[in-house]
Design an enzyme around this catalytic site. Structure first.
Site, mmCIF file in Angstrom:
data_model
loop_
_atom_site.group_PDB
_atom_site.id
_atom_site.type_symbol
_atom_site.label_atom_id
_atom_site.label_comp_id
_atom_site.label_asym_id
_atom_site.label_seq_id
_atom_site.Cartn_x
_atom_site.Cartn_y
_atom_site.Cartn_z
ATOM 1 C CG LEU A 1 9.269 -16.953 -3.458
ATOM 2 C CD1 LEU A 1 9.066 -17.063 -1.957
ATOM 3 C CD2 LEU A 1 9.691 -15.530 -3.824
ATOM 4 C CG HIS B 1 0.022 2.357 -9.270
ATOM 5 N ND1 HIS B 1 -0.212 1.995 -7.962
ATOM 6 C CD2 HIS B 1 -1.077 3.071 -9.658
ATOM 7 C CE1 HIS B 1 -1.389 2.482 -7.578
ATOM 8 N NE2 HIS B 1 -1.922 3.133 -8.585
ATOM 9 C CG ASP C 1 -2.079 0.917 1.126
ATOM 10 O OD1 ASP C 1 -2.417 1.322 -0.007
ATOM 11 O OD2 ASP C 1 -2.662 1.272 2.167
HETATM 12 C C1 IPE Z 1 -5.531 -2.771 -0.513
HETATM 13 O O1 IPE Z 1 -5.153 -1.442 -0.623
HETATM 14 C C2 IPE Z 1 -5.449 -3.444 -1.845
HETATM 15 C C3 IPE Z 1 -4.094 -3.570 -2.400
HETATM 16 C C4 IPE Z 1 -2.973 -3.223 -1.844
HETATM 17 C C5 IPE Z 1 -4.051 -4.176 -3.700
HETATM 18 P P1 IPE Z 1 -6.214 -0.267 -0.805
HETATM 19 O O2 IPE Z 1 -5.438 0.995 -0.860
HETATM 20 O O3 IPE Z 1 -7.118 -0.553 -1.936
HETATM 21 O O4 IPE Z 1 -7.045 -0.373 0.548
HETATM 22 P P2 IPE Z 1 -7.948 0.693 1.302
HETATM 23 O O5 IPE Z 1 -8.949 1.198 0.320
HETATM 24 O O6 IPE Z 1 -7.047 1.792 1.760
HETATM 25 O O7 IPE Z 1 -8.533 -0.047 2.449
HETATM 26 C C1 IPE Z 2 -1.353 0.261 -3.473
HETATM 27 O O1 IPE Z 2 -1.165 1.636 -3.420
HETATM 28 C C2 IPE Z 2 -1.564 -0.272 -4.874
HETATM 29 C C3 IPE Z 2 -2.940 -0.683 -5.187
HETATM 30 C C4 IPE Z 2 -3.949 -0.678 -4.361
HETATM 31 C C5 IPE Z 2 -3.195 -1.138 -6.543
HETATM 32 P P1 IPE Z 2 -2.402 2.636 -3.461
HETATM 33 O O2 IPE Z 2 -2.743 2.919 -4.879
HETATM 34 O O3 IPE Z 2 -3.511 2.129 -2.630
HETATM 35 O O4 IPE Z 2 -1.776 3.933 -2.812
HETATM 36 P P2 IPE Z 2 -2.459 4.874 -1.705
HETATM 37 O O5 IPE Z 2 -2.885 3.979 -0.576
HETATM 38 O O6 IPE Z 2 -3.624 5.547 -2.349
HETATM 39 O O7 IPE Z 2 -1.380 5.819 -1.298
HETATM 40 MG MG MG Z 3 -4.045 2.315 -0.704
#
Ligand code: IPE
Ligand code: IPE
Ligand code: MG
Length: 253
Positions: free
Chosen positions: A132, A38, A21
């Site tokens: 792995l 990303h 995240d």
């Molecule tokens: C969880 O992250 C999903 C992934 C890392 C793929 P999100 O950023 O989508 O989760 P929330 O919305 O903050 O709970």
């Molecule tokens: C995690 O990073 C990647 C995915 C959920 C695909 P985020 O895109 O959720 O990044 P934040 O949480 O908005 O910073």
């Molecule tokens: Mg996120």
């Protein structure tokens, strides 16, 4: 001594699961758009896959795209799918060389056809590998997975293949997407959020949870090894008392 050398190889988790995240926030902090985050996140994926292999972890599950992530702006969803295709295309040979075996969990059919094709090719290419196990959670949510498992169990009961009294924890596991994998002992979430976000709700029942403020694009091997060291310092009691656990450990020493 670095964190990798400090690890007790006898006490490693078999399976580490990570909610990657913070890509968006990391990019915004740098005045960039979310998609840049990303892209940079892919570097961390490569690093952590290698880090897990070096430490001797057997299973690594990466939450890469949730069912709920389909609700993001269409441009971001498209960019993520494109990044997925390009990354698999670029990295498959390297993963194969490193003896990594690839798996996918999630609602595979909802992914664009081109993603399915690249993923299937990578899964096939790495099928015989013995190192792995890299499990990508894509279009995945735990409530979806549990609901699907329940439907299949109900169908098997209705078809007479299964008796209601045979349904137990072991059998339920066999109907989950993760049937072939042991439950994660350690779940890491980056970027400071203290929640599970519909990830492996059933499988994480007794996992140790580790949260770090580090955003995913900055997460490096050292951060992984710190999480593993932190895990190794914990007492896992599984409902028992500390005394029971310590007696057992002493007996095995
Ligand atoms: C969880 O992250 C999903 C992934 C890392 C793929 P999100 O950023 O989508 O989760 P929330 O919305 O903050 O709970
Ligand atoms: C995690 O990073 C990647 C995915 C959920 C695909 P985020 O895109 O959720 O990044 P934040 O949480 O908005 O910073
Ligand atoms: Mg996120």
């Amino acid at each position: 001594m670095n964190a990798l050398q400090s690890l007790d190889r006898e006490k490693l988790p078999k399976h580490v699961a990570i909610i990657m995240d913070g890509n968006g926030r990391w990019a915004k902090e740098r005045g960039e758009d979310r998609v840049y985050g990303h892209h940079e996140g892919v570097i961390s994926v490569r690093e952590i896959v290698n880090g897990c292999a070096e430490a001797g972890i057997q299973y690594l599950t990466l939450y890469a795209f949730s069912t709920e992530n389909w609700n993001r702006p269409q441009e971001e969803v498209n960019a993520l799918m494109e990044l997925l295709v390009n990354t698999i295309r670029k990295e498959a040979d390297e993963l194969n060389k490193n003896n990594v075996k690839m798996h996918v969990i999630g609602d595979f059919e909802t992914l664009p056809a081109i993603c399915q094709k690249e993923l299937n090719e990578a899964i096939e290419l790495t099928a015989a590998n013995t190192g792995l196990n890299l499990i990508l959670a894509l279009s995945y949510s735990s409530r979806w997975e549990i609901t699907e498992a329940t439907k299949k169990i109900a169908e098997d009961v209705a078809a007479g293949k299964l008796k209601t009294e045979d349904i137990n924890d072991t059998l339920f596991h066999q109907y989950l997407n993760t049937a072939k994998f042991p439950d994660p002992e350690l779940m890491i979430r980056t970027s400071g959020e203290h929640r599970i976000s519909n990830f492996l709700l059933y499988q994480l029942a007794y996992a140790e949870l580790y949260f770090t403020n580090v955003h995913w694009p900055e997460f490096r091997k050292q951060n992984l090894y710190e999480a593993l060291l932190n895990y190794q310092a914990r007492e896992r009691r599984f409902g028992k008392t500390s005394e029971q656990i310590q007696t057992k450990t002493a007996q095995h020493a």
